[in-house]
Design a protein around this motif. Structure first.
Motif, short mmCIF file in Angstrom:
data_model
loop_
_atom_site.label_atom_id
_atom_site.label_comp_id
_atom_site.label_asym_id
_atom_site.label_seq_id
_atom_site.Cartn_x
_atom_site.Cartn_y
_atom_site.Cartn_z
N MET A 86 0.73 -1.21 -0.05
CA MET A 86 -0.08 0.07 -0.23
C MET A 86 0.89 1.42 0.05
O MET A 86 0.56 2.15 -0.63
N ILE A 87 1.87 1.07 0.57
CA ILE A 87 2.80 2.33 0.60
C ILE A 87 3.39 2.53 -0.63
O ILE A 87 3.48 3.92 -1.33
N TRP A 90 0.58 3.95 -2.93
CA TRP A 90 0.46 5.43 -2.47
C TRP A 90 1.33 6.19 -3.05
O TRP A 90 1.03 7.29 -3.78
N TRP A 143 -0.72 12.68 -3.14
CA TRP A 143 0.27 12.47 -1.94
C TRP A 143 -0.66 12.67 -0.76
O TRP A 143 -0.39 12.04 0.14
N ASN A 145 -3.67 12.51 -0.08
CA ASN A 145 -5.04 11.84 -0.36
C ASN A 145 -5.87 11.56 1.03
O ASN A 145 -6.91 11.78 1.28
N CYS A 146 -4.92 11.18 1.91
CA CYS A 146 -5.56 10.99 3.37
C CYS A 146 -4.92 11.95 4.22
O CYS A 146 -3.76 12.20 4.12
N LEU A 149 -1.24 11.03 6.40
CA LEU A 149 -1.08 10.18 5.30
C LEU A 149 -1.02 8.61 5.72
O LEU A 149 -1.38 7.78 4.81
N PHE A 152 -3.84 5.95 4.51
CA PHE A 152 -4.18 5.27 2.99
C PHE A 152 -3.84 3.86 3.35
O PHE A 152 -4.37 3.28 2.71
N TRP A 153 -2.66 3.29 4.02
CA TRP A 153 -2.29 2.06 4.22
C TRP A 153 -2.56 1.35 5.38
O TRP A 153 -2.64 0.23 5.63
N CYS A 161 -10.06 10.63 4.38
CA CYS A 161 -9.55 10.35 3.17
C CYS A 161 -10.34 10.98 1.91
O CYS A 161 -11.58 11.04 2.06
N LYS A 164 -11.60 8.38 -3.29
CA LYS A 164 -10.83 7.86 -4.19
C LYS A 164 -11.43 7.67 -5.70
O LYS A 164 -10.92 8.13 -6.47
#
Length: 378
Positions: A86-87, A90, A143, A145-146, A149, A152-153, A161, A164
């Motif tokens: 996920m990282i 992202w 970058w 998005n959440c 950060l 996101f993951w 967030c 999407k």
């Protein structure tokens, strides 16, 4: 570090390898052509190098995704491996956007350099400005998005967030619209060029290859629809990742092809070279009704010529060969059109010719008649 690769993930990675390497080869040919054959590196050439660099970064992140569970069902992926995937995912989204936006910037800078009409330059600047604003938004929103950060993951972290699905589809739609604009921009100018039909079609075909970018954008949009409605994103992300890699690299390839004309003219001189054993010209001569065939007084010639560069691809201008017969007084008016490609120059010559000859008396002398014909034959 523990890794997990799957056949589906390796297939997506293979597609990325093929298109990234191909984009690198075509970009190398373009830079070689522009730096060593044409010797006129421009801003568009430097920007495409930036785009290629981000494409390679995207490829590196895709390797991380492929070897950390991409293509595997979510329930079968350990938590640590899933977090790493996920990282990488992202980080890959803004890198993909940066590569694609910079490629479109390079194409527009190329248009601005090649097609130097005021309307074309203004249109290019307007679209460049739009891409600058839109590109900044899409990269920053990808970058961030959440907030924070890490959400996101790790969905368990408190925060929020962006939607999407809405973000991905709006960005994809804008990319498709800009692809269409960039594709149709040069066609009216190319169509109006006074070039031989074969060369004109070849140039238009090179620019029309940008249509492949539009096709890949549409196919990527379809893959985004699949993943946005998926309950198993790690398994269904393969298509979106593969098409993202294909899209940004196909865009680089299409952006580089017009800049390789001088190189291609060596490989396929009959198609891409602007001349063949000399200069090509198309000449239109008006009728000479009511004028003497010998004196030629007031004769006007309109010469519409296409002057090509050397086979080596240099952008130097070349002079037309002398077309007027000896003993004539010639006044030429030349209007040079804009340079369509490096090494191609379209020239229109309007030549007014006035030749004065003394009055000649025709008699029965055979030798005099032969001399008259000899002197005034063209």
């Amino acid at each position: 570090m523990t890794t997990l690769s799957t056949p589906r993930g390796r297939q997506a990675l293979a597609a990325s390898i093929v298109f990234t390497v191909l984009a690198t080869v075509i970009t190398t040919v373009r830079i070689y052509t522009r730096a060593f054959l044409v010797k006129q590196m421009g801003a568009d050439d430097y920007v495409i190098l930036v785009s290629l660099a981000f494409s390679w970064v995207f490829f590196g992140l895709m390797v991380g995704e492929a070897y950390h569970g991409m293509g595997e069902h979510y329930a079968l992926i350990p938590a640590a491996i899933y977090k790493t995937q996920m990282i990488c995912f992202w980080a890959s989204v803004p890198i993909y956007q940066t590569s694609l936006i910079s490629t479109k910037m390079s194409i527009l800078l190329q248009y601005k350099r090649v097609f130097s009409t005021p309307r074309m330059r203004l249109a290019c600047w307007i679209l460049i400005g739009f891409l600058g604003v839109y590109g900044t938004w899409t990269i920053v929103s990808a970058w961030a998005n959440c907030v924070p950060l890490a959400k996101f993951w790790d969905p368990t972290i408190p925060g929020f967030c962006l939607d999407k699905k809405a973000l991905w589809f709006s960005n994809s739609a804008i990319h498709i619209i800009t692809d269409i604009l960039i594709l149709v921009y040069p066609m009216p100018v190319l169509k109006s060029l006074q070039l031989p039909r074969k060369q004109k079609f070849a140039l238009m075909a090179v620019f029309a290859l940008g249509g492949f970018v539009l096709i890949t954008s549409v196919l990527r949009l379809k893959s985004l629809l699949v993943i946005s409605n998926s309950t198993d994103p790690t398994y269904d992300n393969v298509g979106a990742a593969a098409w993202s890699a294909v899209e940004c690299n196909v865009a680089i390839i299409c952006a580089c092809l017009p800049g390789t004309r001088a190189f291609l003219s060596r490989l396929l001189p009959h198609i891409f070279s602007t001349r063949s054993n000399g200069y090509r010209s198309k000449t239109t001569r008006p009728t000479r009704t009511g004028r003497s065939a010998l004196t030629g007084n007031g004769n006007t010639q309109v010469l519409a010529s296409v002057v090509g560069g050397r086979d080596k691809g240099y952008d130097h201008d070349h002079d037309l060969e002398a077309l007027s017969p000896s003993g004539s007084s010639v006044t030429s008016y030349t209007k040079e059109s804009k340079e369509a490609f490096a090494g191609i120059k379209v020239t229109t010559n309007v030549t007014q010719e006035r030749t004065l000859h003394p009055k000649i008396t025709i008699n029965d002398d055979t030798e005099s008649t032969k001399e008259l014909v000899k002197k005034h034959s063209f």
